[in-house]
Structures are given as structure tokens and as C-alpha cells.
Scaffold this active site. Structure first.
Site, PDB file in Angstrom:
ATOM      1  N   SER A  22      -8.001  26.409  -2.710  1.00  0.00           N
ATOM      2  CA  SER A  22      -7.707  25.912  -1.352  1.00  0.00           C
ATOM      3  C   SER A  22      -8.814  24.988  -0.847  1.00  0.00           C
ATOM      4  CB  SER A  22      -7.546  27.095  -0.389  1.00  0.00           C
ATOM      5  OG  SER A  22      -8.681  27.940  -0.454  1.00  0.00           O
ATOM      6  N   THR A 154      22.242  13.536  35.346  1.00  0.00           N
ATOM      7  CA  THR A 154      22.646  14.742  34.618  1.00  0.00           C
ATOM      8  C   THR A 154      23.690  14.262  33.621  1.00  0.00           C
ATOM      9  OG1 THR A 154      24.416  15.309  36.146  1.00  0.00           O
ATOM     10  CG2 THR A 154      22.268  16.278  36.609  1.00  0.00           C
ATOM     11  N   HIS A 155      23.696  14.866  32.442  1.00  0.00           N
ATOM     12  CA  HIS A 155      24.584  14.413  31.354  1.00  0.00           C
ATOM     13  C   HIS A 155      24.352  12.935  31.025  1.00  0.00           C
ATOM     14  CE1 HIS A 155      26.910  18.123  32.269  1.00  0.00           C
ATOM     15  NE2 HIS A 155      26.650  17.772  33.527  1.00  0.00           N
ATOM     16  N   SER A 276       9.164  -6.560  15.264  1.00  0.00           N
ATOM     17  CA  SER A 276      10.063  -6.366  14.126  1.00  0.00           C
ATOM     18  C   SER A 276       9.670  -7.349  13.038  1.00  0.00           C
ATOM     19  CB  SER A 276      11.506  -6.605  14.566  1.00  0.00           C
ATOM     20  OG  SER A 276      12.303  -6.937  13.448  1.00  0.00           O
ATOM     21  N   LYS A 282      11.918  -8.909  19.094  1.00  0.00           N
ATOM     22  CA  LYS A 282      11.860  -7.469  19.342  1.00  0.00           C
ATOM     23  C   LYS A 282      10.507  -6.986  19.865  1.00  0.00           C
ATOM     24  CE  LYS A 282      14.623  -4.779  18.732  1.00  0.00           C
ATOM     25  NZ  LYS A 282      15.141  -4.103  17.538  1.00  0.00           N
ATOM     26  N   ASN A 284       9.286  -3.094  20.241  1.00  0.00           N
ATOM     27  CA  ASN A 284       9.825  -1.767  19.941  1.00  0.00           C
ATOM     28  C   ASN A 284       8.911  -0.631  20.393  1.00  0.00           C
ATOM     29  OD1 ASN A 284      12.115  -2.847  18.718  1.00  0.00           O
ATOM     30  ND2 ASN A 284      11.107  -3.004  16.724  1.00  0.00           N
ATOM     31  N   GLU A 289       9.007   6.774  19.430  1.00  0.00           N
ATOM     32  CA  GLU A 289       9.938   7.228  18.389  1.00  0.00           C
ATOM     33  C   GLU A 289       9.249   8.150  17.390  1.00  0.00           C
ATOM     34  OE1 GLU A 289      13.002   3.813  17.392  1.00  0.00           O
ATOM     35  OE2 GLU A 289      10.985   3.016  17.658  1.00  0.00           O
ATOM     36  N   GLN A 321      -3.307  32.499   2.708  1.00  0.00           N
ATOM     37  CA  GLN A 321      -3.966  31.220   2.462  1.00  0.00           C
ATOM     38  C   GLN A 321      -3.067  30.036   2.820  1.00  0.00           C
ATOM     39  OE1 GLN A 321      -6.519  30.851  -1.017  1.00  0.00           O
ATOM     40  NE2 GLN A 321      -5.235  29.180  -1.734  1.00  0.00           N
ATOM     41  N   LYS A 324      -2.981  27.375   6.311  1.00  0.00           N
ATOM     42  CA  LYS A 324      -3.961  26.409   6.797  1.00  0.00           C
ATOM     43  C   LYS A 324      -3.477  24.975   6.970  1.00  0.00           C
ATOM     44  CE  LYS A 324      -7.437  29.297   5.019  1.00  0.00           C
ATOM     45  NZ  LYS A 324      -6.304  30.234   4.787  1.00  0.00           N
TER      46      LYS A 324
HETATM   47  N1  ARG Z   1      -8.756  31.403   0.626  1.00  0.00           N
HETATM   48  C1  ARG Z   1      -8.412  32.697   1.124  1.00  0.00           C
HETATM   49  C2  ARG Z   1      -7.514  32.564   2.346  1.00  0.00           C
HETATM   50  O1  ARG Z   1      -7.399  31.514   2.834  1.00  0.00           O
HETATM   51  C3  ARG Z   1      -9.649  33.406   1.498  1.00  0.00           C
HETATM   52  C4  ARG Z   1      -9.565  34.885   1.348  1.00  0.00           C
HETATM   53  C5  ARG Z   1      -9.447  35.233  -0.081  1.00  0.00           C
HETATM   54  N2  ARG Z   1      -9.441  36.649  -0.218  1.00  0.00           N
HETATM   55  C6  ARG Z   1      -9.105  37.196  -1.367  1.00  0.00           C
HETATM   56  N3  ARG Z   1      -9.118  38.487  -1.397  1.00  0.00           N
HETATM   57  N4  ARG Z   1      -8.690  36.495  -2.379  1.00  0.00           N
HETATM   58  O2  ARG Z   1      -6.920  33.490   2.813  1.00  0.00           O
END
Ligand code: ARG
Length: 458
Positions: A22, A154-155, A276, A282, A284, A289, A321, A324
Site C-alpha cells: 500500500s 418547481t418542476h 470548444s 462556444k 462552456n 459539469e 487497507q 485509503k
Molecule cells: N497497511 C495496513 C492497513 O492499511 C496497515 C495495518 C497492517 N496490519 C496488519 N496486521 N497487516 O490497514
């Protein structure tokens, strides 16, 4: 061999390493991770769990690593899985074996819970700040348009005339509630989980309160299993963000409609409009959007986070994990949308003349004529029928309701007197003077209350 693999007979397969790592995204948590480790190390020293000089060496090493990261000089390593292992390994490189004492009584499970809570607190505060700046821009436009009349819809059919300021103040209400939601998110993230260990708590004389104080938390978690395993504070941040984006997408939609030639109510500042590639004429509203579309993305993250958490057994699971990237994206999407909307709103040029014209067509005063009859004692349902009849007659002659003659009014109901001809957009608006209504007096008061509320919040 990695420090966590001594009981395993083989090194990790490369595919597993790639699949589980990660570090590519959780490096964003580095400042929180380091702050948490510093507070933990200091506490270990204070409590005599590790010698004071070891704690000092760890803290100095972590501070140096923090600087390395801030300067972009930190050698991030993909093979070290996550931000926690990266920092710890670097600490060992810098200060040697004593680095191994940092993890005493701590698990990556409570460590990541801490990092996420610190991140969410900062994110909630940043969103509140963005909301305040957007509300300021909304209120400035409202103040500039306490006399500007627009058709209320409204509508998406013209319904009754209102002040543009009243319409804009509706957004201030929505954004103020969004601010309250993020204050709630902040409060529930504001719980310090260290001391929970992997799940059962830590068998050392930790002073959790002092760690909480040092890290700016107002309390410590009361159940170690809950502390390492729930992410409801992440989900509710997504939920509050989804609602805020929903509000912004409604504003976006109105800007898109209103800046069209068909409406012609508003013109975007050139700096906030796009051209555009093919049609030279144009101009825009791409920002609006994209905001409308990015709302879908935040909704998706909410659903994703709920689904990650669904049916997970206690306590920590690696599934967590996956919370994130979506969280970072939700926060970035919302804060950037708030920022650009605040700037774009400031540059809007409304066309009061065009709006007033639109508010004068479409029999917008029909309800006022019915209310006129009610004041003469006619039951509302009967008044409604009479005015419906008048609208039909006016339409047949290609006229507005106000264009009918006294004779025409009286032919449909003898209750009409000459004063019915005095009903116009201004009398209609001024009549709605209950609290919360569009009468200028109420709107002026609503603006000053909104400004007071904003300065209290800000
Ligand atoms: N990268 C892990 C997470 O985001 C950290 C915790 C990892 N814990 C473990 N027991 N492998 O949750």
C-alpha cells in the site's frame, strides 16, 4: 527476510508483495505516522518502558525522517509494504537496533487507526474551511442581489417570483448543514486509539491520555477491539462528502442552465469558462459539469467503503487497507470543488433585467390573485378554480394574467375590485414576509443572520 516473516519458511512471492503493498498511496499518511510514533516513543520513555536515552534517539531519528519526507528525499521502498514498515526500516538504518524498541506495545493495527483518525480530522477541518469560503462567496452575491427578482421554479416550470438573494441563501443553508456534518465527523474521529495493540490492549503501563494530549485528541478509545477494527469515521466522512457534493451538483446544474442562451440569467467569468475545439462561438460551463460528474465518484466511494466494512468479523482485517485511496480521492474531490466554486461564484455576472423579464411572464402571479380572493372571503379551493379559469382566458388571448381587463376579471368573479390590478411582482414578493419567506425585509435579515452564523463557524 522481512522482520515480520520469521515464522514463515519462504520469502514472500513477488506477486503477493505487489498485490498487498500500500506504500504507493499510504505514503500520504507519513506526517501522521511519524507524529504518532514520536508521541508513542516519548511516552515509552516517560513511563520507563524503554530507557530515556533510547526514546530520545528514536524521536531524533523520526524527526530527521520527517524532514527527509518533507524534502522529498526519503527512499520509499515498495518491498516494505506500507508506510509503517518504511519508516521503521529507515529508522533502523539511521539509529541502529534501538529502532526496534519503537514498536513496543504497538501494532500496525492501532497505528493505522491512529493515522487514519489524524488524517480524517485534518480533512474535516479543511472541508469546513472550504465550505466557509464558498458560503462567503454565496453571501456576497446574495447581498448584491437583494433587489433582483427571478422566477422561482418547481418542476423546472416558472412558479412564483422570488428574490435572487433568497434563492442563493437556500444554498447557504445547505452548506451550513454540511459544515455541521463535518464538525460531527471531526468529533467522532477525535479519539486516540494507541494502546489498543493488535486488538486486546497493551500489557505495559502506558499513559494513553498523555499521548492523546500530545497528538491533539480530546479523548482515548474505550474498547481496543472497536478501536482497531471500525472505520465508521471514514464512512461518515464519505457520507458527509456525498451530501455536500450533492448540494454542489445542484448549484452546478443551475449554473449550467442559467448560463445557457435559453435562460441567459448569468454569465460565467471567462477565467472559469472553457471554449470548444470546434465551435468558435462556444463558452462552456465545464467546471460546473465536472463537479456534477465528480459527485458520482464520491457516491461510489461511499458505497465502496460501506461494502469493504460490511460483514467483517472483529477485530482487524486486512480488508481495511482498501479504505485509503477512496478516502483520499473523496477529500481531494470535495476540497477542490469547494475551492473552485468559491472562486467561480465570485466572478458570476447576473443579468437582473433578463431575470425580471422571466419573472413577469408565465402567470407567476396567479397564486397572488387567488390569495387576493381568499382575503375577500372566497374559500381557497374556489379561488384556485376562478384563477385557473382566468389563466385559461388570458392564454387564449395570448396575454398575461395582469393584462386582463377589469371587466374580464369581474365576469369570472364579482369579488374582484380595481385593486386586483395592483398585484405585481413586487407586491407578490413583499407579501411573503413570514420568517423564511422571500420578502425583502426577511431576506435582509436572513443575510445578516447568515453572516453572523458564518463568522461564528469560521
Ligand atoms: N497497511 C495496513 C492497513 O492499511 C496497515 C495495518 C497492517 N496490519 C496488519 N496486521 N497487516 O490497514
Amino acid at each position: 527476510m522481512k522482520p515480520t516473516r520469521s515464522r514463515l519458511k519462504k520469502p514472500m512471492a513477488e506477486a503477493v508483495q505487489r498485490y498487498t503493498a500500500s506504500i504507493a498511496y499510504d505514503r500520504r499518511l507519513a506526517p501522521y505516522d511519524i507524529a504518532g510514533s514520536i508521541a508513542h516513543a516519548r511516552m515509552l520513555g516517560r513511563q520507563g518502558v524503554i530507557p530515556g536515552e533510547d526514546a530520545e534517539a528514536i524521536v531524533a531519528g523520526l524527526e530527521a525522517i520527517g524532514r527527509e519526507i518533507a524534502e522529498g528525499a526519503f527512499p520509499f521502498r515498495d518491498d516494505l509494504e506500507d508506510i509503517h514498515m518504511n519508516v521503521e526500516a529507515r529508522l533502523a538504518e539511521r539509529i541502529g537496533d534501538v529502532a526496534g524498541k519503537l514498536h513496543t506495545g504497538r501494532s500496525r493495527n492501532d497505528q493505522i487507526a491512529l493515522d487514519m483518525r489524524l488524517f480524517c480530522k485534518d480533512a474535516a477541518a479543511q472541508v469546513q474551511d472550504g465550505l466557509s469560503r464558498l458560503r462567503k462567496a454565496v453571501l456576497e452575491q446574495a447581498e448584491a442581489h437583494v433587489e433582483t427578482v427571478i422566477p422561482g421554479y418547481t418542476h423546472l416550470q416558472r412558479a412564483q417570483p422570488v428574490l435572487l438573494a433568497h434563492h442563493l441563501l437556500a444554498y447557504d443553508e445547505m452548506l451550513a448543514r454540511d459544515g455541521e456534518r463535518f464538525a460531527g465527523c471531526y468529533g467522532r474521529a477525535d479519539v486516540m486509539p494507541l494502546g489498543s495493540g493488535a486488538l486486546a490492549g497493551a500489557p505495559y503501563p502506558f499513559d494513553r491520555e498523555s499521548v492523546a494530549r500530545e497528538l491533539g485528541f480530546s479523548r482515548v478509545s474505550s474498547n481496543s477491539m472497536d478501536a482497531v477494527s471500525d472505520r465508521d469515521f471514514v464512512i461518515e466522512l464519505h457520507a458527509a462528502a456525498a451530501i455536500a457534493m450533492m448540494h454542489l451538483s445542484r448549484l452546478a446544474e443551475e449554473l449550467i442552465l442559467w448560463s445557457s442562451t435559453e435562460f441567459g440569467f448569468v454569465e460565467l467569468d471567462d477565467a472559469y469558462a472553457t471554449g470548444s475545439s470546434l465551435m468558435p462561438q462556444k463558452k462552456n460551463p465545464d467546471v460546473a459539469e465536472l463537479a456534477r460528474a465528480k459527485t458520482g465518484r464520491v457516491y461510489g466511494h461511499l458505497m465502496g467503503a460501506l461494502t469493504v466494512m460490511k460483514a467483517l468479523p472483529l477485530a482487524y482485517n486486512r480488508d481495511l487497507q482498501e479504505d485509503k485511496e477512496a478516502l483520499f480521492d473523496t477529500v481531494d474531490t470535495l476540497t477542490s470543488t469547494l475551492d473552485i466554486f468559491a472562486a467561480m461564484l465570485g466572478g458570476l455576472r447576473f443579468d437582473p433585467e433578463r431575470m425580471r423579464q422571466a419573472a413577469t411572464g408565465g402567470h407567476l402571479l396567479a397564486t397572488d390573485v387567488a390569495d387576493y380572493l381568499v382575503k375577500k372571503g372566497v374559500p381557497f379551493r374556489e379561488a384556485h378554480r376562478i384563477v385557473g379559469e382566468l389563466v385559461r382566458q388570458a392564454d387564449d388571448q395570448g396575454k398575461e394574467l395582469g393584462g386582463l381587463t377589469m371587466e374580464e376579471y369581474q365576469r369570472v368573479s364579482p369579488e374582484f375590485d380595481r385593486d386586483v390590478l395592483a398585484i405585481d411582482v413586487s407586491t407578490s414578493i413583499a407579501a411573503r414576509s413570514l420568517p423564511g419567506g422571500t420578502a425583502p425585509r426577511q431576506v435582509r435579515q436572513a443575510i445578516s443572520e447568515a453572516k453572523r452564523r458564518l463568522s461564528d463557524d469560521g
